[in-house]
Design a protein around this motif. Structure first.
Motif, PDB file in Angstrom:
ATOM      1  N   UNK A   1       0.844  -1.197   0.000  1.00 13.37           N
ATOM      2  CA  UNK A   1       0.000   0.000   0.000  1.00 13.37           C
ATOM      3  C   UNK A   1       0.876   1.242   0.000  1.00 13.37           C
ATOM      4  N   UNK A   2       0.414   2.273  -0.737  1.00 14.80           N
ATOM      5  CA  UNK A   2       1.228   3.468  -0.908  1.00 14.80           C
ATOM      6  C   UNK A   2       0.452   4.732  -0.520  1.00 14.80           C
ATOM      7  N   UNK A   3       1.214   5.795  -0.295  1.00 14.00           N
ATOM      8  CA  UNK A   3       0.642   7.119  -0.047  1.00 14.00           C
ATOM      9  C   UNK A   3       0.144   7.713  -1.353  1.00 14.00           C
ATOM     10  N   UNK A   4      -0.931   8.496  -1.281  1.00 12.27           N
ATOM     11  CA  UNK A   4      -1.376   9.295  -2.425  1.00 12.27           C
ATOM     12  C   UNK A   4      -1.194  10.764  -2.081  1.00 12.27           C
ATOM     13  N   UNK A   5      -0.528  11.502  -2.966  1.00 13.60           N
ATOM     14  CA  UNK A   5      -0.336  12.936  -2.783  1.00 13.60           C
ATOM     15  C   UNK A   5      -1.538  13.677  -3.365  1.00 13.60           C
ATOM     16  N   UNK A   6      -2.295  14.348  -2.511  1.00 12.57           N
ATOM     17  CA  UNK A   6      -3.441  15.130  -2.962  1.00 12.57           C
ATOM     18  C   UNK A   6      -2.936  16.501  -3.402  1.00 12.57           C
ATOM     19  N   UNK A   7      -3.378  16.950  -4.577  1.00 16.20           N
ATOM     20  CA  UNK A   7      -2.861  18.216  -5.108  1.00 16.20           C
ATOM     21  C   UNK A   7      -3.885  18.863  -6.030  1.00 16.20           C
ATOM     22  N   UNK A   8      -3.693  20.153  -6.281  1.00 17.68           N
ATOM     23  CA  UNK A   8      -4.576  20.883  -7.182  1.00 17.68           C
ATOM     24  C   UNK A   8      -5.793  21.459  -6.493  1.00 17.68           C
ATOM     25  N   UNK A   9      -6.679  22.064  -7.304  1.00 14.36           N
ATOM     26  CA  UNK A   9      -7.908  22.646  -6.790  1.00 14.36           C
ATOM     27  C   UNK A   9      -8.988  21.600  -6.562  1.00 14.36           C
ATOM     28  N   UNK A  10     -10.182  22.054  -6.272  1.00 15.86           N
ATOM     29  CA  UNK A  10     -11.267  21.155  -5.893  1.00 15.86           C
ATOM     30  C   UNK A  10     -11.576  20.113  -6.963  1.00 15.86           C
ATOM     31  N   UNK A  11     -11.673  20.525  -8.226  1.00 14.36           N
ATOM     32  CA  UNK A  11     -11.986  19.585  -9.308  1.00 14.36           C
ATOM     33  C   UNK A  11     -10.948  18.483  -9.417  1.00 14.36           C
ATOM     34  N   UNK A  12      -9.674  18.863  -9.381  1.00 13.83           N
ATOM     35  CA  UNK A  12      -8.598  17.878  -9.457  1.00 13.83           C
ATOM     36  C   UNK A  12      -8.605  16.953  -8.241  1.00 13.83           C
ATOM     37  N   UNK A  13      -8.871  17.517  -7.067  1.00 17.55           N
ATOM     38  CA  UNK A  13      -8.919  16.693  -5.857  1.00 17.55           C
ATOM     39  C   UNK A  13     -10.018  15.638  -5.947  1.00 17.55           C
ATOM     40  N   UNK A  14     -11.147  15.995  -6.526  1.00 15.32           N
ATOM     41  CA  UNK A  14     -12.260  15.046  -6.628  1.00 15.32           C
ATOM     42  C   UNK A  14     -11.923  13.872  -7.544  1.00 15.32           C
ATOM     43  N   UNK A  15     -11.198  14.135  -8.630  1.00 12.00           N
ATOM     44  CA  UNK A  15     -10.754  13.028  -9.479  1.00 12.00           C
ATOM     45  C   UNK A  15      -9.823  12.098  -8.695  1.00 12.00           C
ATOM     46  N   UNK A  16      -8.942  12.677  -7.891  1.00 13.81           N
ATOM     47  CA  UNK A  16      -8.003  11.872  -7.108  1.00 13.81           C
ATOM     48  C   UNK A  16      -8.736  11.059  -6.030  1.00 13.81           C
ATOM     49  N   UNK A  17      -9.725  11.676  -5.395  1.00 17.15           N
ATOM     50  CA  UNK A  17     -10.465  10.966  -4.349  1.00 17.15           C
ATOM     51  C   UNK A  17     -11.377   9.887  -4.926  1.00 17.15           C
ATOM     52  N   UNK A  18     -11.869  10.099  -6.146  1.00 18.81           N
ATOM     53  CA  UNK A  18     -12.644   9.048  -6.814  1.00 18.81           C
ATOM     54  C   UNK A  18     -11.740   7.842  -7.072  1.00 18.81           C
ATOM     55  N   UNK A  19     -10.498   8.120  -7.445  1.00 16.61           N
ATOM     56  CA  UNK A  19      -9.522   7.039  -7.636  1.00 16.61           C
ATOM     57  C   UNK A  19      -9.276   6.313  -6.314  1.00 16.61           C
ATOM     58  N   UNK A  20      -9.119   7.071  -5.239  1.00 14.26           N
ATOM     59  CA  UNK A  20      -8.925   6.472  -3.914  1.00 14.26           C
ATOM     60  C   UNK A  20     -10.080   5.549  -3.562  1.00 14.26           C
ATOM     61  N   UNK A  21     -11.288   6.030  -3.775  1.00  9.13           N
ATOM     62  CA  UNK A  21     -12.484   5.261  -3.418  1.00  9.13           C
ATOM     63  C   UNK A  21     -12.521   3.915  -4.149  1.00  9.13           C
ATOM     64  N   UNK A  22     -12.093   3.929  -5.408  1.00  5.49           N
ATOM     65  CA  UNK A  22     -12.111   2.709  -6.220  1.00  5.49           C
ATOM     66  C   UNK A  22     -10.885   1.827  -5.997  1.00  5.49           C
TER      67      UNK A  22
END
Length: 231
Positions: A1-22
């Motif tokens: 398991x690895x760390x995910x670096x959250x970055x960018x504005x709200x729209x970009x963060x939501x794409x990253x969190x959708x990836x996290x969820x899946x």
């Protein structure tokens, strides 16, 4: 398991969190250190979503891992995790109704109401500096959309009022620039966007009709929505 670096504005963060969820089984925690310049502006709007999907948060400078993971994602693919997850995960985005409901409930709330009106989201600031002939491109596109829908008067959301005023005066439409946030934009039934992740997510969560240019401006990688029109 690895760390995910959250970055960018709200729209970009939501794409990253959708990836996290899946991919919860592949991610150990989220590092918010590289959000510093956005936290003061938006106060980390996604923190409640992070809690809801059950991920731990760290706030730690990791320059070497950040640079190596960012480089690896660009050379190979965005979901590679040699060092950490470090990408925007737009190309690999997969819709999840469960994640959509979580994000919608947190960002839009239970008293969310729709307006049967158009809102024009004008992106300035960094787009002006990044894309060659952006102002000319934006003017042509906004003019085409406004004429297509025969719009006489429109509400406007923007991060650059000087740029927005300059564009809108050339189009010659009656407009009102307001201090609209994400929830406000999502409340409109019709969103005119310029391939912005911010307004794309507002349209997706708000179930709005969204208009975008046919050109992806050589950077858009996320999918087209059912209620999305390209002009």
């Amino acid at each position: 398991m690895k760390t995910l670096f959250l970055k960018g504005g709200l729209g970009n963060q939501l794409f990253q969190l959708a990836f996290c969820f899946n991919n919860l089984e592949r991610i150990s925690c989220i590092n918010t250190y590289y959000l510093d310049k956005y936290i003061s502006l938006r106060n980390l709007e996604t923190q409640e979503i992070i809690k809801a999907i059950g991920l731990n948060v760290i706030h730690k400078e990791q320059p070497r891992i950040f640079l190596l993971s960012n480089l690896a994602s660009k050379i190979f693919n965005e979901d590679i995790h040699l060092f950490a997850f470090n990408s925007y995960f737009q190309k690999s985005f997969k819709k999840s109704e469960d994640f959509r409901e979580i994000a919608k409930n947190i960002l839009l709330g239970n008293t969310f109401k729709k307006k049967d009106k158009f809102i024009l989201h004008i992106r300035g600031t960094d787009f002006i500096n990044v894309f060659k002939d952006y102002e000319e491109m934006a003017l042509g596109y906004y003019k085409k959309v406004i004429h297509h829908f025969r719009i006489k008067e429109i509400d406007v959301a923007t991060d650059d009022q000087v740029f927005a005023n300059r564009i809108l005066r050339k189009i010659g439409v009656n407009y009102s620039i307001g201090n609209y946030d994400f929830r406000d934009i999502a409340s409109y039934n019709y969103i005119i966007s310029m391939n912005s992740t911010f307004s794309w997510w507002a349209g997706y969560l708000g179930d709005s009709n969204i208009v975008n240019p046919t050109s992806n401006m050589n950077f858009r990688k996320w999918p087209k929505l059912k209620k999305e029109l390209k002009l």
